[in-house]
Write a protein that holds these residues in place. Structure first.
Motif, PDB file in Angstrom:
ATOM      1  N   VAL A   7       0.828  -1.209   0.000  1.00  0.00           N
ATOM      2  CA  VAL A   7       0.000   0.000   0.000  1.00  0.00           C
ATOM      3  C   VAL A   7       0.863   1.260   0.000  1.00  0.00           C
ATOM      4  O   VAL A   7       0.373   2.357   0.272  1.00  0.00           O
ATOM      5  N   ALA A   8       2.154   1.119  -0.305  1.00  0.00           N
ATOM      6  CA  ALA A   8       3.056   2.278  -0.329  1.00  0.00           C
ATOM      7  C   ALA A   8       2.589   3.298  -1.359  1.00  0.00           C
ATOM      8  O   ALA A   8       1.964   2.957  -2.373  1.00  0.00           O
ATOM      9  N   ASN A   9       2.928   4.564  -1.119  1.00  0.00           N
ATOM     10  CA  ASN A   9       2.484   5.638  -2.012  1.00  0.00           C
ATOM     11  C   ASN A   9       3.143   5.551  -3.381  1.00  0.00           C
ATOM     12  O   ASN A   9       2.500   5.774  -4.401  1.00  0.00           O
ATOM     13  N   THR A  10       4.430   5.227  -3.403  1.00  0.00           N
ATOM     14  CA  THR A  10       5.196   5.169  -4.647  1.00  0.00           C
ATOM     15  C   THR A  10       6.180   4.007  -4.601  1.00  0.00           C
ATOM     16  O   THR A  10       6.421   3.409  -3.540  1.00  0.00           O
ATOM     17  N   GLY A  11       6.770   3.720  -5.753  1.00  0.00           N
ATOM     18  CA  GLY A  11       7.828   2.725  -5.794  1.00  0.00           C
ATOM     19  C   GLY A  11       9.009   3.129  -4.924  1.00  0.00           C
ATOM     20  O   GLY A  11       9.621   2.289  -4.256  1.00  0.00           O
ATOM     21  N   LEU A  12       9.330   4.429  -4.924  1.00  0.00           N
ATOM     22  CA  LEU A  12      10.431   4.914  -4.098  1.00  0.00           C
ATOM     23  C   LEU A  12      10.148   4.674  -2.618  1.00  0.00           C
ATOM     24  O   LEU A  12      11.041   4.288  -1.858  1.00  0.00           O
ATOM     25  N   ALA A  13       8.890   4.872  -2.203  1.00  0.00           N
ATOM     26  CA  ALA A  13       8.539   4.619  -0.802  1.00  0.00           C
ATOM     27  C   ALA A  13       8.727   3.149  -0.462  1.00  0.00           C
ATOM     28  O   ALA A  13       9.224   2.805   0.621  1.00  0.00           O
ATOM     29  N   ALA A  14       8.348   2.250  -1.379  1.00  0.00           N
ATOM     30  CA  ALA A  14       8.549   0.816  -1.161  1.00  0.00           C
ATOM     31  C   ALA A  14      10.031   0.500  -1.031  1.00  0.00           C
ATOM     32  O   ALA A  14      10.446  -0.283  -0.163  1.00  0.00           O
ATOM     33  N   LEU A  15      10.845   1.116  -1.877  1.00  0.00           N
ATOM     34  CA  LEU A  15      12.289   0.892  -1.827  1.00  0.00           C
ATOM     35  C   LEU A  15      12.858   1.363  -0.495  1.00  0.00           C
ATOM     36  O   LEU A  15      13.692   0.686   0.113  1.00  0.00           O
ATOM     37  N   GLN A  16      12.409   2.512  -0.020  1.00  0.00           N
ATOM     38  CA  GLN A  16      12.913   3.047   1.246  1.00  0.00           C
ATOM     39  C   GLN A  16      12.531   2.147   2.417  1.00  0.00           C
ATOM     40  O   GLN A  16      13.331   1.945   3.338  1.00  0.00           O
ATOM     41  N   LEU A  17      11.317   1.603   2.391  1.00  0.00           N
ATOM     42  CA  LEU A  17      10.905   0.672   3.439  1.00  0.00           C
ATOM     43  C   LEU A  17      11.828  -0.545   3.474  1.00  0.00           C
ATOM     44  O   LEU A  17      12.238  -1.002   4.548  1.00  0.00           O
ATOM     45  N   CYS A  18      12.160  -1.062   2.296  1.00  0.00           N
ATOM     46  CA  CYS A  18      13.021  -2.243   2.229  1.00  0.00           C
ATOM     47  C   CYS A  18      14.449  -1.933   2.632  1.00  0.00           C
ATOM     48  O   CYS A  18      15.114  -2.753   3.281  1.00  0.00           O
ATOM     49  N   ARG A  19      14.923  -0.760   2.280  1.00  0.00           N
ATOM     50  CA  ARG A  19      16.276  -0.379   2.690  1.00  0.00           C
ATOM     51  C   ARG A  19      16.390  -0.366   4.216  1.00  0.00           C
ATOM     52  O   ARG A  19      17.389  -0.831   4.789  1.00  0.00           O
ATOM     53  N   SER A  20      15.367   0.175   4.868  1.00  0.00           N
ATOM     54  CA  SER A  20      15.392   0.245   6.332  1.00  0.00           C
ATOM     55  C   SER A  20      15.411  -1.141   6.963  1.00  0.00           C
ATOM     56  O   SER A  20      15.910  -1.314   8.074  1.00  0.00           O
ATOM     57  N   ALA A  21      14.856  -2.125   6.241  1.00  0.00           N
ATOM     58  CA  ALA A  21      14.790  -3.495   6.765  1.00  0.00           C
ATOM     59  C   ALA A  21      15.862  -4.397   6.170  1.00  0.00           C
ATOM     60  O   ALA A  21      15.839  -5.623   6.390  1.00  0.00           O
ATOM     61  N   ASP A  22      16.816  -3.817   5.429  1.00  0.00           N
ATOM     62  CA  ASP A  22      17.894  -4.593   4.795  1.00  0.00           C
ATOM     63  C   ASP A  22      17.364  -5.668   3.855  1.00  0.00           C
ATOM     64  O   ASP A  22      17.916  -6.771   3.759  1.00  0.00           O
ATOM     65  N   VAL A  23      16.279  -5.351   3.168  1.00  0.00           N
ATOM     66  CA  VAL A  23      15.735  -6.237   2.136  1.00  0.00           C
ATOM     67  C   VAL A  23      16.172  -5.683   0.779  1.00  0.00           C
ATOM     68  O   VAL A  23      15.875  -4.529   0.466  1.00  0.00           O
ATOM     69  N   PRO A  24      16.880  -6.451  -0.061  1.00  0.00           N
ATOM     70  CA  PRO A  24      17.472  -5.923  -1.304  1.00  0.00           C
ATOM     71  C   PRO A  24      16.460  -5.809  -2.449  1.00  0.00           C
ATOM     72  O   PRO A  24      16.613  -6.447  -3.494  1.00  0.00           O
ATOM     73  N   LEU A  25      15.445  -4.970  -2.252  1.00  0.00           N
ATOM     74  CA  LEU A  25      14.388  -4.880  -3.257  1.00  0.00           C
ATOM     75  C   LEU A  25      14.928  -4.379  -4.595  1.00  0.00           C
ATOM     76  O   LEU A  25      14.480  -4.824  -5.654  1.00  0.00           O
ATOM     77  N   GLY A  26      15.887  -3.448  -4.568  1.00  0.00           N
ATOM     78  CA  GLY A  26      16.453  -2.953  -5.821  1.00  0.00           C
ATOM     79  C   GLY A  26      17.088  -4.056  -6.643  1.00  0.00           C
ATOM     80  O   GLY A  26      16.866  -4.164  -7.853  1.00  0.00           O
ATOM     81  N   ASP A  27      17.864  -4.907  -5.995  1.00  0.00           N
ATOM     82  CA  ASP A  27      18.498  -6.028  -6.698  1.00  0.00           C
ATOM     83  C   ASP A  27      17.446  -7.022  -7.203  1.00  0.00           C
ATOM     84  O   ASP A  27      17.585  -7.585  -8.296  1.00  0.00           O
ATOM     85  N   LEU A  28      16.415  -7.238  -6.402  1.00  0.00           N
ATOM     86  CA  LEU A  28      15.365  -8.174  -6.803  1.00  0.00           C
ATOM     87  C   LEU A  28      14.605  -7.666  -8.020  1.00  0.00           C
ATOM     88  O   LEU A  28      14.278  -8.435  -8.938  1.00  0.00           O
ATOM     89  N   VAL A  29      14.326  -6.362  -8.054  1.00  0.00           N
ATOM     90  CA  VAL A  29      13.657  -5.770  -9.217  1.00  0.00           C
ATOM     91  C   VAL A  29      14.561  -5.861 -10.444  1.00  0.00           C
ATOM     92  O   VAL A  29      14.111  -6.209 -11.540  1.00  0.00           O
ATOM     93  N   ALA A  30      15.847  -5.558 -10.266  1.00  0.00           N
ATOM     94  CA  ALA A  30      16.778  -5.634 -11.396  1.00  0.00           C
ATOM     95  C   ALA A  30      16.835  -7.047 -11.964  1.00  0.00           C
ATOM     96  O   ALA A  30      16.821  -7.251 -13.188  1.00  0.00           O
ATOM     97  N   ALA A  31      16.895  -8.044 -11.098  1.00  0.00           N
ATOM     98  CA  ALA A  31      16.961  -9.430 -11.566  1.00  0.00           C
ATOM     99  C   ALA A  31      15.672  -9.842 -12.272  1.00  0.00           C
ATOM    100  O   ALA A  31      15.707 -10.522 -13.311  1.00  0.00           O
ATOM    101  N   ALA A  32      14.523  -9.406 -11.725  1.00  0.00           N
ATOM    102  CA  ALA A  32      13.247  -9.746 -12.363  1.00  0.00           C
ATOM    103  C   ALA A  32      13.106  -9.044 -13.712  1.00  0.00           C
ATOM    104  O   ALA A  32      12.591  -9.621 -14.684  1.00  0.00           O
ATOM    105  N   ALA A  33      13.584  -7.805 -13.807  1.00  0.00           N
ATOM    106  CA  ALA A  33      13.546  -7.087 -15.084  1.00  0.00           C
ATOM    107  C   ALA A  33      14.452  -7.756 -16.110  1.00  0.00           C
ATOM    108  O   ALA A  33      14.107  -7.878 -17.292  1.00  0.00           O
ATOM    109  N   ARG A  34      15.619  -8.194 -15.652  1.00  0.00           N
ATOM    110  CA  ARG A  34      16.526  -8.931 -16.557  1.00  0.00           C
ATOM    111  C   ARG A  34      15.853 -10.199 -17.077  1.00  0.00           C
ATOM    112  O   ARG A  34      15.943 -10.517 -18.268  1.00  0.00           O
TER     113      ARG A  34
END
Length: 379
Positions: free
Chosen positions: A313-340
């Motif tokens: 329910v995050a407002n934006t993709g950036l907000a989702a990324l920030q939530l994951c960064r705070s929890a040490d969840v590598p969402l950026g890497d996961l998105v990159a791998a899924a896009a690849r």
């Protein structure tokens, strides 16, 4: 095709035959420059010339002006060129008021300019929706005018857009929590026009030019910031850069038929999360960030159900990324791998090795995939 015709972003734009325009940020900067000049000299420069981040120096005619005491206003009609931009023809005003020495530059939202009401955007809640690059452009030009005409550079800038609140209803601003009007946007000051057929044709030409020049590694970039990032990472020459904009599918389908050894896709996290979810057209009018999909990816990266529910329910993709960064969840890497992986599916076994780089608005790398394809298997 001879490589003498040139490649890269500027060559692609020239090939489309479409006329570029100016961003709301460039127009607001020009209006600010004219208004502050009038405050210090008593005269409005018309046309007013500004310098854009890449060095271009466009001149803008004034459509409105007023000067009274310690306050001046200038207005400029936005010309979006051949881009079907909802803000084309809008009157963008900047009212500049002198502040006491030491106050710095203060930004206000006037009528028709929105205010940020939710987290997850590159501005704090409560701030006027004037994005970071336009703010810096206005600060720079205030400093230039102050230095030229003996001012202190301490001013309040109120940006407004005639009928902006009405125009904003045709944008994503209300859904993003930007209320009261439009955002003042732009990273280069230039609106790159997108006719789907013309731009896709320019992408194909870019691939042809790169291949003719003997390039074995090309990069599809969503804009100028991602171009800078991929050049800093790989040192690619200009004719190896493809300005794919929102048309990721066009790059992949053409490279499938006209392979290169390696393709890097680089772009903003939110845009590439759309590719990760299977969208090949990344335009905001035709695809949206799928937050439940991001929540599922985060679960795979170790997010608990509480965090996944927040992401969904995050407002934006950036907000989702920030939530994951705070929890040490590598969402950026996961998105990159899924896009690849989505890219590899479109390539259908073509002999192309693919990697993906996700960045934030500042160009900082927030996610990378490992390469996949023939070269990855070799190495």
């Amino acid at each position: 095709m001879s490589s003498e015709t040139g490649g890269g972003r500027s060559a692609q734009l020239k090939h489309t035959g479409l006329r570029p325009g100016w961003t709301t940020g460039a127009c607001a900067t020009a209006a600010t420059t004219a208004a502050y000049t009038a405050l210090l000299t008593g005269e409005f420069p018309d046309p007013v010339t500004i310098t854009l981040p890449k060095g271009q120096m466009p001149a803008f005619a004034l459509a409105a002006e007023s000067l009274s005491g310690d306050e001046a206003m200038a207005g400029i009609v936005k010309d979006a060129g051949d881009d079907p931009d909802v803000t084309h023809g809008a009157l963008i005003r900047a009212t500049v008021r002198v502040l006491p020495p030491g106050s710095g530059v203060v930004f206000r939202a006037g009528p028709g300019v929105g205010t940020v009401t939710r987290p997850g955007l590159p501005l704090d809640v409560g701030e006027p929706a004037v994005n970071p690059v336009p703010r810096q452009m206005m600060r720079d030009h205030i400093a230039l005018v102050a230095g030229r005409h003996g001012g202190t550079g301490d001013v309040e800038i109120t940006v407004s857009v005639d009928h902006g609140e009405e125009i904003a209803r045709s944008t994503w601003n209300p859904r993003l929590g930007i209320l009261g009007g439009l955002s003042i946007l732009g990273t280069t000051g230039i609106v790159v026009p997108y006719s789907c057929s013309a731009w896709i044709d320019s992408i194909r030409r870019g691939v042809d030019v790169a291949r003719a020049a003997g390039r074995t590694h090309v990069a599809g970039c969503t804009g100028s910031t991602s171009e800078k990032t991929v050049v800093s990472v790989y040192g690619l020459p200009e004719d190896a850069l493809l300005d794919m904009g929102d048309f990721a599918g066009a790059v992949l389908k053409y490279v499938r038929r006209h392979p290169v050894d390696r393709l890097t896709i680089c772009g903003g996290f939110a845009k590439l999360s759309k590719l990760a979810a299977g969208h090949l057209d990344l335009h905001s009018a035709r695809s949206q960030v799928d937050k439940p999909f991001l929540a599922d990816l985060a679960r795979r990266g170790g997010a608990d159900e509480s965090l996944a529910s927040e992401i969904a329910v995050a407002n934006t993709g950036l907000a989702a990324l920030q939530l994951c960064r705070s929890a040490d969840v590598p969402l950026g890497d996961l998105v990159a791998a899924a896009a690849r992986d989505q890219a590899m599916g479109v390539l259908r076994g073509a002999p192309v090795t693919v990697d993906v780089i996700c960045i934030d608005r500042a160009g900082t790398v927030v996610g990378r995939s490992a390469p996949a394809g023939p070269l990855a298997e070799l190495g």
